[in-house]
Design a protein around this motif. Sequence first.
Motif, mmCIF file in Angstrom:
data_model
loop_
_atom_site.group_PDB
_atom_site.id
_atom_site.type_symbol
_atom_site.label_atom_id
_atom_site.label_comp_id
_atom_site.label_asym_id
_atom_site.label_seq_id
_atom_site.Cartn_x
_atom_site.Cartn_y
_atom_site.Cartn_z
ATOM 1 N N UNK A 53 0.827 -1.216 0.000
ATOM 2 C CA UNK A 53 0.000 0.000 0.000
ATOM 3 C C UNK A 53 0.858 1.262 0.000
ATOM 4 N N UNK A 54 2.032 1.188 0.623
ATOM 5 C CA UNK A 54 2.957 2.330 0.601
ATOM 6 C C UNK A 54 3.403 2.612 -0.823
ATOM 7 N N UNK A 55 3.766 1.579 -1.565
ATOM 8 C CA UNK A 55 4.181 1.757 -2.960
ATOM 9 C C UNK A 55 3.082 2.435 -3.770
ATOM 10 N N UNK A 56 1.852 1.979 -3.599
ATOM 11 C CA UNK A 56 0.738 2.544 -4.360
ATOM 12 C C UNK A 56 0.491 3.997 -3.968
ATOM 13 N N UNK A 57 0.599 4.278 -2.679
ATOM 14 C CA UNK A 57 0.360 5.649 -2.207
ATOM 15 C C UNK A 57 1.414 6.614 -2.745
ATOM 16 N N UNK A 58 2.670 6.191 -2.730
ATOM 17 C CA UNK A 58 3.734 7.060 -3.237
ATOM 18 C C UNK A 58 3.567 7.280 -4.737
ATOM 19 N N UNK A 59 3.139 6.264 -5.468
ATOM 20 C CA UNK A 59 2.909 6.414 -6.905
ATOM 21 C C UNK A 59 1.795 7.426 -7.167
ATOM 22 N N UNK A 60 0.710 7.341 -6.394
ATOM 23 C CA UNK A 60 -0.373 8.306 -6.567
ATOM 24 C C UNK A 60 0.090 9.714 -6.215
ATOM 25 N N UNK A 61 0.891 9.820 -5.159
ATOM 26 C CA UNK A 61 1.397 11.126 -4.750
ATOM 27 C C UNK A 61 2.317 11.720 -5.819
ATOM 28 N N UNK A 62 3.155 10.887 -6.434
ATOM 29 C CA UNK A 62 4.052 11.376 -7.490
ATOM 30 C C UNK A 62 3.256 11.881 -8.687
ATOM 31 N N UNK A 63 2.192 11.189 -9.023
ATOM 32 C CA UNK A 63 1.329 11.639 -10.116
ATOM 33 C C UNK A 63 0.700 12.993 -9.784
ATOM 34 N N UNK A 64 0.241 13.137 -8.543
ATOM 35 C CA UNK A 64 -0.334 14.420 -8.113
ATOM 36 C C UNK A 64 0.710 15.525 -8.140
#
Length: 509
Positions: A53-64
């Motif tokens: 879930x950390x990996x997914x959250x950081x990916x979403x944050x990078x997109x934002x």
Amino acid sequence: MTTLPTQAELAALALETARRCGVDTDALAGDVTTTSPINGLPVTSLAWQGAAEVDAAVARAQEAFLAWRRVPAPGRGALVKRFGELLAEHRDDLATLVSIEAGKITSEARGEIQEMIDICDFAVGLSRQLYGRTMPSERPGHRLMETWHPLGVVGVVSAFNFPAAVWSWNTAVALVCGDPVVWKPSELTPLTSLACHAVLQRAIAEQGAPAGLSQVLLGGPEAGEALVGHPGVALLSATGSTRMGRAVGPRVAERFGRSLLELGGNNAAVVAPSADLDLTVRGIVFSAAGTAGQRCTTMRRVIAHRSVADELTDRLASAYDRLPIGNPMAAGTLVGPLVNRRAYDAMTSAVEQALADGGTLVAGGGRALADLAPEAYYARPAIVRLEKQSDVVTRETFAPLLYVLPYDDFREAIDLNNAVPQGLSSSVFTSDVAEAELFLSAEGSDCGIVNVNIGTSGAEIGGAFGGEKETGGGRESGSDAWRAYMRRATNTVNFSGELPLAQGVDFTV
């Protein structure tokens, strides 16, 4: 007579309050139970998240981040302004959750939410003041300047004792600087975290900002370790113990990330012969017993001139005897519970060691309200008088335990203040201008926070918050702490039509 809420009453209040803040409480079911320090009983059960879930959250944050960095800073400030307005609407709800999960008395819990509102106000102004410098160039027809740009994903790891404010210090400033935030809060305060996140998500939706700007990860050490080590996290801001910092700092440095570490404190007040003892006692009691001694800025040592040490100790003991201990949500309570049994055991062990080192227990000590709440740990704030600073005094005990030590010479007092591994907060009570100035000088306190005639706790958001030595060296909140959340570029613009080199170098081909 002191009464405490039942498990059913507290659990229902927590869920209803979280729901009012926008949390989908129907989706909270999980196998990890959290308890309230008020009665030591379960409040809710939640599902924990891990490394995936950390990996997914950081990916979403990078997109934002890729979208958010293009928004002008004043536009980013508009989001934070709305966030502050919504925090004001939910001030009492969020304070209730802080009390339930962290055990803070109502006035301190409300003060924490007010601190969130204040940092939003500060950050909104900051959004129009992310200044760079223009410097004179040594080359004719050239301009030399610096610009500041958004840094990237900011990871925040926070502690139970300020379950909302520390996140907001980072988040409000990070957002106006152009950075998204991924938050791993304390396992002890999940509902507070979810409620804060929900309020910000509402502001994000209303402003049409990217949803991935704010994310919260409920989890244990696995989630925290994954966030700390993630190469996509440009800045990791962690609040906790020095032991935690020793693990976090090298891990972030190994991947060439940035870190802000807010770690342990072992804070002292020097009390001079000229001190106003009425003011001094009030300042010490709040700093030492407030939040049941569970602030990093809690006063843990009083270094008093021998001529006033006896009177001051008597006055402090008298004040401690009058401190109301009990339900932190009840009117009139000044000292709530310790967060758990481990905190109480650590306090008991430290008192025993201090007495073995020749100390005298002059006030408090021991457990309170055990008959009402056998699973909760209310402690009587304690004062131990010592003739010298022993090993136990140099260690931080995260509880309402205050040591009183004598001094004869002011420079001796400064040496005692500095003779601990931590370097967060300090204060001097004096009417002597020369003593005050010496304490503030390079020869004085070695702490990041140095006060005169106030206690060690209760910092305002306008100043940069942080300490030295084993406290970590990071700075958050006000002043120029914003620079940690941005990257600096030095720019040279040549409008001369020629190409002179710096330092007079000749490289003519």
